[in-house]
Design an enzyme around this catalytic site. Structure first.
Site, PDB file in Angstrom:
ATOM      1  N   ASP A  33       0.814  -1.211   0.000  1.00  0.00           N
ATOM      2  CA  ASP A  33       0.000   0.000   0.000  1.00  0.00           C
ATOM      3  C   ASP A  33       0.851   1.266   0.000  1.00  0.00           C
ATOM      4  OD1 ASP A  33      -2.098  -1.759   0.237  1.00  0.00           O
ATOM      5  OD2 ASP A  33      -2.889  -0.912   2.097  1.00  0.00           O
ATOM      6  N   HIS A 178       3.730  -2.158   3.258  1.00  0.00           N
ATOM      7  CA  HIS A 178       3.672  -0.778   2.773  1.00  0.00           C
ATOM      8  C   HIS A 178       4.996  -0.392   2.117  1.00  0.00           C
ATOM      9  CE1 HIS A 178       0.391  -0.903   5.687  1.00  0.00           C
ATOM     10  NE2 HIS A 178      -0.133   0.134   5.046  1.00  0.00           N
TER      11      HIS A 178
END
Length: 208
Positions: A33, A178
């Site tokens: 992400d 992430h």
């Protein structure tokens, strides 16, 4: 306290969302992400390539606009780009029209490098309402997660982050990392070791 997996009650409130994948064989679905950014995304791509792993990158639209060359590197590696809104906004603190407009803005940016008939979307922070989830489902496949590594937390030690991610992972897990500056310390420690651990167990890594 880290909430690595949403309780079953919460998941049942969002039947339109995908939380995990069918587990007929040892497969994992890694997702990343908040990128793409030149500081972290190429590192992720290098690690994935070492294990012939495919992954899905939930992109912030303004990052794609700033770094289209990095987005193209993701695609060149055989991975998939997906929608994470244009400005990384919460569905709890924005009106539905504003949120949907932000999703659409990201979709348009992604379509310039990866046209899709029914794109994937992950709401930032996982924050949407049941009504918003139903509306998003009309145009997107909404992807949540089975394991949130919490790699973005600077107080979460890398060794603990790795051990927790390994312990919670199961066949069919959708796992969230992430590719962001905030997650860099944990990401660079955890990801190569996580990949090596599950590759040694015979797992494959597929994109959604």
């Amino acid at each position: 306290m880290h909430l690595h997996r949403m309780p079953g009650l919460v998941q049942r409130l969002f039947p339109e969302c995908i939380w995990t994948m069918p587990a007929t064989r040892p497969l994992l679905y890694l997702t990343f992400d908040d990128g793409p950014i030149p500081e972290e995304t190429p590192f992720v791509l290098e690690q994935l390539a070492q294990f012939e792993a495919q992954a899905t990158f939930f992109c912030v639209g303004e990052n794609v606009r700033r770094h289209p060359e990095v987005a193209r590197q993701v695609l060149a590696g055989g991975h998939r780009l997906a929608n994470h809104t244009y400005h990384h906004i919460s569905g709890w603190s924005h009106s539905r029209p504003d949120y949907l407009a932000d999703v659409e803005q990201c979709r348009q940016v992604l379509a310039e490098v990866q046209p899709e008939a029914r794109p994937l979307l992950r709401p930032p922070y996982g924050r949407i309402t049941p009504g918003l989830a139903r509306q998003l489902h009309q145009t997107h496949q909404v992807i949540m997660w089975d394991v949130l590594t919490c790699d973005y937390d600077p107080d979460f030690r890398p060794e603990q982050c790795l051990a927790t991610a390994i312990r919670l992972t199961r066949p069919g897990s959708i796992v969230v990392f992430h590719d962001s500056l905030k997650a860099s310390r944990n990401l660079r420690y955890v990801l190569p070791r996580y990949l090596a651990h599950f590759a040694a167990l015979g797992y494959q890594f597929h994109k959604l």
